[in-house]
Design an enzyme around this catalytic site. Structure first.
Site, PDB file in Angstrom:
ATOM      1  N   GLU A 132      -7.174  -0.196  -0.077  1.00  0.00           N
ATOM      2  CA  GLU A 132      -6.475   0.295   1.119  1.00  0.00           C
ATOM      3  C   GLU A 132      -5.007   0.075   1.372  1.00  0.00           C
ATOM      4  O   GLU A 132      -4.255   1.044   1.503  1.00  0.00           O
ATOM      5  CB  GLU A 132      -7.297   0.022   2.696  1.00  0.00           C
TER       6      GLU A 132
ATOM      7  N   ASP B 166     -15.532  -5.998   7.728  1.00  0.00           N
ATOM      8  CA  ASP B 166     -15.728  -5.914   9.287  1.00  0.00           C
ATOM      9  C   ASP B 166     -15.868  -7.210   9.803  1.00  0.00           C
ATOM     10  O   ASP B 166     -15.291  -7.723  10.899  1.00  0.00           O
ATOM     11  CB  ASP B 166     -16.784  -4.869   9.785  1.00  0.00           C
TER      12      ASP B 166
ATOM     13  N   GLU C 105      -8.914  -0.911  12.391  1.00  0.00           N
ATOM     14  CA  GLU C 105      -9.661  -1.379  10.876  1.00  0.00           C
ATOM     15  C   GLU C 105      -9.706  -0.041  10.066  1.00  0.00           C
ATOM     16  O   GLU C 105     -10.539   1.042  10.534  1.00  0.00           O
ATOM     17  CB  GLU C 105     -11.203  -1.708  11.390  1.00  0.00           C
TER      18      GLU C 105
END
Length: 490
Positions: free
Chosen positions: A318, A472, A287
């Protein structure tokens, strides 16, 4: 009044003309023109119903998942409110790779608030950070939550009663108290004090000075040395022999970035050596989180972690940063403007799997899956023949993004809206295929070479209660619904 009367008269004349010009005009069309129609279920209702019908668990499910290695206590507070309490004035935004002062914090917060983008930074001054942390904890309405990607993923996985979860990370007394009782923590992971992260949230449309947030999001910062050095990694890997997981979830690499090149360069080598000890047959999901050092990201991609993990999870910031660090597609983009273009996202995902994954039959890399998520939609990109149940997995991730943001257990269609593009392309460059969203079948699938893409729209919460941990939860849910296929020779 006369304008209203004139408008009504004009409408009546128009309807009369339409009827006499075409007496066969269906009465249902005339009724639609002359009288208001009752509301019909919109795309949100259709998509929500389709999710309930189509999201099913795979035939082979995980039974033991080990998660590590970053964990902390999150202090969630109004970003504007806290900065005002710290007696700093609004001004111009400016990004900082590392925060050294309250002024740096203010400028970085404004920079990302203006974009409605999430970010995470290391605060270098321990004493100043502790003063800010005390002010945050005492601020009216401040809330304490389980924090850290690993702990948040562990908490989400623990909601499945038949799934055993091992969490390894710096777990202090407050965090241990807040963790789900189903989560196992190795004794060597327990420490006397907690690590605190400050989460400065802002709402859509919230204004501070001349800055106005286009959407709700958060800015995270900390002075976290335990997580910053990934000090629990070796303990984590050592605990796997006894726990015997069938899936490993790894996070926290981004925390090392603020420690300086000399530390992270050596620590990355040690981390890769430790992770390489995990049995080859056990898949590893990595992650990712917000980073700013392109050299550091390049090391993760080319020389370190990327080739030895099976799956990665990341968001739009990201993804673009990863492409910029590696010289990938669309690296010239400074940032996304609005909802990320599906074609560009598809190009970068394909590049990652072709350059750093196992889409090439001659590659020895393990990477075969990427779970990309942004506010309006999610994409699962997988190497053909490597993963199953991905349509259900990407829908499950989208569904949990909607419910968790709204603080609900099920979708309330009055509180969400569809923002995903209705039409898009499989690539930004040629050859590209025009694709469309179908609410009744809310997963769009296409192939490029040896890679399959599954796109699901998100029903975006109109007034989100909490944005921290959404990524998450999305990755955890997507993994629960994913099935790793037995490795087949190409």
């Amino acid at each position: 009044m006369w304008r209203k009367a004139a408008a009504v008269a004009l409408l009546a004349l128009t309807v009369g003309y339409m009827y006499h010009a075409n007496p066969g005009l269906p009465q249902r069309i005339l009724r639609r023109i002359t009288s208001p129609q009752p509301a019909t279920p919109g795309s949100e209702q259709v998509i929500s119903a389709a999710w309930e019908d189509r999201i099913t668990l795979p035939s082979r499910q995980w039974s033991r998942v080990a998660v590590g290695v970053n964990a902390c206590v999150d202090v969630v507070v109004s970003g504007v409110g806290l900065l005002q309490a710290l007696a700093v004035d609004p001004g111009t935004g400016l990004d900082h790779e590392v925060l050294h002062s309250k002024e740096d914090l203010k400028e970085a917060f404004i920079h990302y608030m203006a974009r409605g983008a999430a970010a995470e930074r290391f605060f270098s001054d321990k004493e100043v950070f502790q003063r800010i942390a005390r002010a945050a904890a005492e601020y009216p309405g401040a809330q304490l939550y389980v924090g850290g990607n690993a702990a948040l993923i562990g908490q989400k996985l623990a909601t499945y009663s038949d799934l055993m979860v091992l969490l390894c990370g710096p777990v202090g007394p407050k965090l241990h108290e807040m963790l789900d009782e189903q989560i196992m923590v190795p004794p060597d992971s327990l420490q006397e004090t907690d690590e605190y992260h400050l989460i400065l949230e802002y709402k859509a449309g919230e204004q501070w000075g001349s800055t106005k947030a286009p959407q709700a999001n958060r800015f995270i910062f900390s002075h976290d040395v335990s997580n910053g050095e990934m000090s629990s990694l070796e303990t984590f890997v050592a605990s796997l022999d006894e726990f015997r997981p069938d899936l490993v979830v790894l996070s926290g690499l981004h925390m090392m970035e603020g420690q300086g090149r000399q530390l992270w360069e050596e620590r990355l080598k040690e981390a890769v050596a430790a992770v390489s000890d995990i049995p080859k047959e056990v898949p590893i999901h990595l992650e990712l989180a917000s980073m700013t050092d392109k050299d550091y990201m390049s090391h993760i991609m080319q020389e370190q972690f990327m080739p030895i993990v099976s799956s990665i999870g990341l968001n739009e910031q990201e993804l673009l940063f990863l492409s910029q660090a590696g010289g990938g597609p669309h690296a010239d983009l400074a940032s996304w403007k609005g909802t990320p273009d599906v074609g560009r996202v598809s190009d970068i995902l394909l590049w990652i799997l072709e350059e750093h994954g196992r889409s090439d039959p001659l590659s020895e890399a393990d990477l075969t899956r990427i779970h990309f998520h942004t506010l309006a939609y999610h994409i699962l990109a997988t190497v053909e023949g490597s993963w199953g149940n991905q349509a259900a997995a990407v829908m499950a991730g989208a569904r949990v993004a909607s419910t968790q943001a709204c603080g609900l257990q099920t979708i309330d269609v009055s509180k969400v809206e569809l923002r995903a593009p209705v039409e898009f392309h499989s690539s930004h460059t040629e050859p590209k295929v025009k694709l469309a969203l179908n609410p009744e079948h809310p997963v769009t699938v296409w192939r490029r070479g040896n890679v399959t893409f599954h796109l699901a729209p998100v029903l975006v919460c109109k007034q989100p209660l909490r944005t921290v941990g959404l990524g998450d939860a999305i990755s955890a849910e997507g993994l629960v619904y994913s099935e790793l296929k037995p490795q087949q020779p190409f």
